[in-house]
Design a protein around this motif. Structure first.
Motif, PDB file in Angstrom:
ATOM      1  N   THR A 126      -0.288   0.472   3.987  1.00  0.00           N
ATOM      2  CA  THR A 126      -1.005   1.344   3.055  1.00  0.00           C
ATOM      3  C   THR A 126      -2.069   2.141   3.794  1.00  0.00           C
ATOM      4  O   THR A 126      -2.600   1.687   4.810  1.00  0.00           O
ATOM      5  N   ASP A 127      -2.375   3.321   3.267  1.00  0.00           N
ATOM      6  CA  ASP A 127      -3.511   4.075   3.818  1.00  0.00           C
ATOM      7  C   ASP A 127      -4.738   3.851   2.939  1.00  0.00           C
ATOM      8  O   ASP A 127      -5.791   4.400   3.197  1.00  0.00           O
ATOM      9  N   ARG A 128      -4.606   3.048   1.900  1.00  0.00           N
ATOM     10  CA  ARG A 128      -5.728   2.855   0.968  1.00  0.00           C
ATOM     11  C   ARG A 128      -6.622   1.721   1.412  1.00  0.00           C
ATOM     12  O   ARG A 128      -6.169   0.781   2.073  1.00  0.00           O
TER      13      ARG A 128
ATOM     14  N   GLY B  35       5.369   8.994  -0.768  1.00  0.00           N
ATOM     15  CA  GLY B  35       5.189   9.275   0.660  1.00  0.00           C
ATOM     16  C   GLY B  35       4.996   8.020   1.486  1.00  0.00           C
ATOM     17  O   GLY B  35       4.814   8.084   2.702  1.00  0.00           O
ATOM     18  N   ILE B  36       5.010   6.863   0.820  1.00  0.00           N
ATOM     19  CA  ILE B  36       4.795   5.578   1.489  1.00  0.00           C
ATOM     20  C   ILE B  36       6.142   4.850   1.565  1.00  0.00           C
ATOM     21  O   ILE B  36       6.886   4.813   0.577  1.00  0.00           O
ATOM     22  N   LEU B  37       6.415   4.254   2.691  1.00  0.00           N
ATOM     23  CA  LEU B  37       7.655   3.468   2.807  1.00  0.00           C
ATOM     24  C   LEU B  37       7.648   2.353   1.759  1.00  0.00           C
ATOM     25  O   LEU B  37       6.631   1.683   1.579  1.00  0.00           O
TER      26      LEU B  37
ATOM     27  N   ILE C  67       0.764  -7.122  10.099  1.00  0.00           N
ATOM     28  CA  ILE C  67       0.655  -6.234   8.947  1.00  0.00           C
ATOM     29  C   ILE C  67      -0.792  -5.757   8.852  1.00  0.00           C
ATOM     30  O   ILE C  67      -1.720  -6.559   8.900  1.00  0.00           O
ATOM     31  N   THR C  68      -0.945  -4.440   8.708  1.00  0.00           N
ATOM     32  CA  THR C  68      -2.285  -3.887   8.682  1.00  0.00           C
ATOM     33  C   THR C  68      -2.339  -2.731   7.694  1.00  0.00           C
ATOM     34  O   THR C  68      -1.447  -2.571   6.860  1.00  0.00           O
ATOM     35  N   GLY C  69      -3.391  -1.916   7.781  1.00  0.00           N
ATOM     36  CA  GLY C  69      -3.521  -0.782   6.875  1.00  0.00           C
ATOM     37  C   GLY C  69      -4.458   0.242   7.481  1.00  0.00           C
ATOM     38  O   GLY C  69      -4.581   0.303   8.703  1.00  0.00           O
ATOM     39  N   GLY C  70      -5.199   0.870   6.683  1.00  0.00           N
ATOM     40  CA  GLY C  70      -5.786   0.599   5.379  1.00  0.00           C
ATOM     41  C   GLY C  70      -6.049  -0.887   5.192  1.00  0.00           C
ATOM     42  O   GLY C  70      -6.021  -1.666   6.106  1.00  0.00           O
TER      43      GLY C  70
ATOM     44  N   LEU D 174       4.119   1.324  13.306  1.00  0.00           N
ATOM     45  CA  LEU D 174       4.801   2.001  12.205  1.00  0.00           C
ATOM     46  C   LEU D 174       3.742   2.303  11.158  1.00  0.00           C
ATOM     47  O   LEU D 174       3.085   1.387  10.642  1.00  0.00           O
ATOM     48  N   THR D 175       3.536   3.586  10.864  1.00  0.00           N
ATOM     49  CA  THR D 175       2.524   3.933   9.864  1.00  0.00           C
ATOM     50  C   THR D 175       3.138   3.800   8.467  1.00  0.00           C
ATOM     51  O   THR D 175       4.363   3.791   8.303  1.00  0.00           O
ATOM     52  N   CYS D 176       2.262   3.745   7.465  1.00  0.00           N
ATOM     53  CA  CYS D 176       2.785   3.530   6.111  1.00  0.00           C
ATOM     54  C   CYS D 176       3.586   4.726   5.620  1.00  0.00           C
ATOM     55  O   CYS D 176       4.428   4.588   4.737  1.00  0.00           O
ATOM     56  N   ASP D 177       3.353   5.906   6.222  1.00  0.00           N
ATOM     57  CA  ASP D 177       4.147   7.069   5.820  1.00  0.00           C
ATOM     58  C   ASP D 177       5.354   7.277   6.736  1.00  0.00           C
ATOM     59  O   ASP D 177       5.882   8.387   6.857  1.00  0.00           O
ATOM     60  N   GLY D 178       5.742   6.191   7.399  1.00  0.00           N
ATOM     61  CA  GLY D 178       7.025   6.222   8.090  1.00  0.00           C
ATOM     62  C   GLY D 178       7.036   6.964   9.407  1.00  0.00           C
ATOM     63  O   GLY D 178       8.049   7.567   9.775  1.00  0.00           O
ATOM     64  N   LYS D 179       5.928   6.906  10.130  1.00  0.00           N
ATOM     65  CA  LYS D 179       5.906   7.492  11.481  1.00  0.00           C
ATOM     66  C   LYS D 179       5.878   6.362  12.501  1.00  0.00           C
ATOM     67  O   LYS D 179       5.117   5.400  12.340  1.00  0.00           O
ATOM     68  N   LEU D 180       6.677   6.510  13.529  1.00  0.00           N
ATOM     69  CA  LEU D 180       6.577   5.554  14.643  1.00  0.00           C
ATOM     70  C   LEU D 180       5.634   6.146  15.667  1.00  0.00           C
ATOM     71  O   LEU D 180       5.790   7.305  16.072  1.00  0.00           O
TER      72      LEU D 180
END
Ligand SMILES: C[S@@+](CC[C@H](N)C(=O)[O-])C[C@H]1O[C@@H](n2cnc3c(N)ncnc32)[C@H](O)[C@@H]1O
Ligand code: SF4
Length: 333
Positions: A17-19, A40-42, A64-67, A270-276
């Motif tokens: 999450t980015d939240r 926009g989030i996986l 597992i991380t974030g946000g 791996l970002t939450c919006d699906g970028k490696l």
């Protein structure tokens, strides 16, 4: 997976999450951040598929991380599926600790539920034991809640609990020794981390930056020369020392000043919006969500991973590259 510089990739950091329920100055400088839209989030299913593919390519550790990962609904069921993935042997969660003590069912804390779901290690961020300073740094009055969260994590019986402290001159340099005593009393592994330039220059400049060497000097002036523990490693780039006369060890993460920092890098993000992202400290990122949602096969996604690893830089670019437009919260720290 091995990159052209000999880095063997065995560790995937997954932001879900980015939240966040906090607003740390060095991570998310703007109060009115716009969150990514839900589509926009996986999804968890998509994330699990990508972890499975990474595992087939040699990843054995997942964090597992974030946000703030504990703000995302369904996290316990999600992490509970990770141990079922063949070859994943280590599962960790990085959290600000604010929600660890929350009861998610009567008598069961979030911390205990995560432990039961198969999480072995928890990293909790805590920069100070001073509640007022904590509020200045994080923008929220959650200090007591975090301390309760740490107690809940201890009660849950994780294999390892780390406390991560970002070093900031004039903010928490007086907290190093109290934090060491706090960690000693609870058998927590404390690590001091250099501030990294993923925020604004107001947050990181010469008057706020404190190097790990300097922190080490402060610690040594109180406890005597620290004893290097070259054999001890966790999954990350910290260097560890034993405090003389004690069983306690502490870690230093010198992302900015340790020129050997990247040599043992085993990570992919791996970002939450699906970028490696092959490296936290570089602009490079590759959109795996697009092929994933366009119906790519597992083989095609594997090729995508290998292509990203192929482009992993030899070392990060933090020393001469500020990233004001992409804060830590968006990258997944
Ligand atoms: C982005 S947070 C995500 C997980 C969780 N919300 C937390 O605070 O632990 C992960 C870690 O990155 C660290 N961090 C964030 N911004 C940073 C910066 N500019 N420099 C160094 N560490 C940073 C945080 O202190 C935290 O330990
Ligand atoms: S460091 Fe963690 S708690 Fe602080 S704003 Fe970033 S994501 Fe939130």
């Amino acid at each position: 997976m091995q990159d052209p510089h000999g880095h063997r990739i065995s560790y995937l950091r997954v932001s879900i999450t980015d939240r966040c329920n906090e607003r740390c100055t060095y991570c998310m400088p703007h109060e009115l951040q716009e969150w990514l839209p839900r589509q926009g989030i996986l999804t968890y299913e998509e994330t699990l598929r990508l972890i499975r593919i990474a595992a087939e390519l040699g990843v054995s550790k997942v964090r597992i991380t974030g946000g703030e990962p504990l703000t995302r609904r369904g996290i316990v069921d999600f992490v509970g599926q990770i141990p079922e993935i063949p070859r994943i042997t280590s599962i960790g969660v990085s959290t600000n600790g604010t929600l660890l003590a929350r009861e998610i069912t009567p008598g069961k804390t979030m911390a205990a539920a995560l432990r039961d779901a198969g999480v072995q290690s928890i990293n909790v961020s805590l920069d100070t034991l001073d509640a007022a300073v904590y509020s200045q740094i994080t923008g929220r009055d959650f200090h007591a809640q975090v301390l309760r969260g740490i107690d809940a994590a201890i009660a849950a019986g994780f294999d390892q609990i780390k406390v991560n402290t970002v070093l900031m001159r004039n903010r928490n340099e007086d907290q190093l020794l109290p934090l060491i005593e706090f960690a000693a009393a609870r058998n927590l592994l404390l690590r001091f981390i250099e501030l990294m330039p993923v925020s604004t220059t107001e947050v990181l400049n010469e008057s706020t930056f404190m190097s790990v060497m300097e922190a080490k000097r402060v610690v040594e002036s109180a406890y005597g020369s620290l004893i290097p523990e070259t054999e001890f490693r966790t999954n990350g780039p910290a260097t560890y020392y034993q405090i003389p006369g004690r069983a306690q060890r502490i870690g230093f993460i010198g992302a900015m000043t340790n020129l050997h920092f990247c040599e043992s890098c085993n990570k992919l993000r791996l970002t939450c919006d699906g970028k490696l992202r092959p490296c936290l400290g570089s602009y490079l990122e590759f959109d795996i969500m697009r092929p994933l949602r366009a119906g790519a096969s597992n083989e095609e996604l594997k090729e995508f991973f290998l292509g990203v690893v192929e482009r992993k830089p030899q070392q990060h670019d933090f020393r001469n590259n500020y990233q004001p437009n992409r804060s830590m919260i968006a990258i997944g720290g």
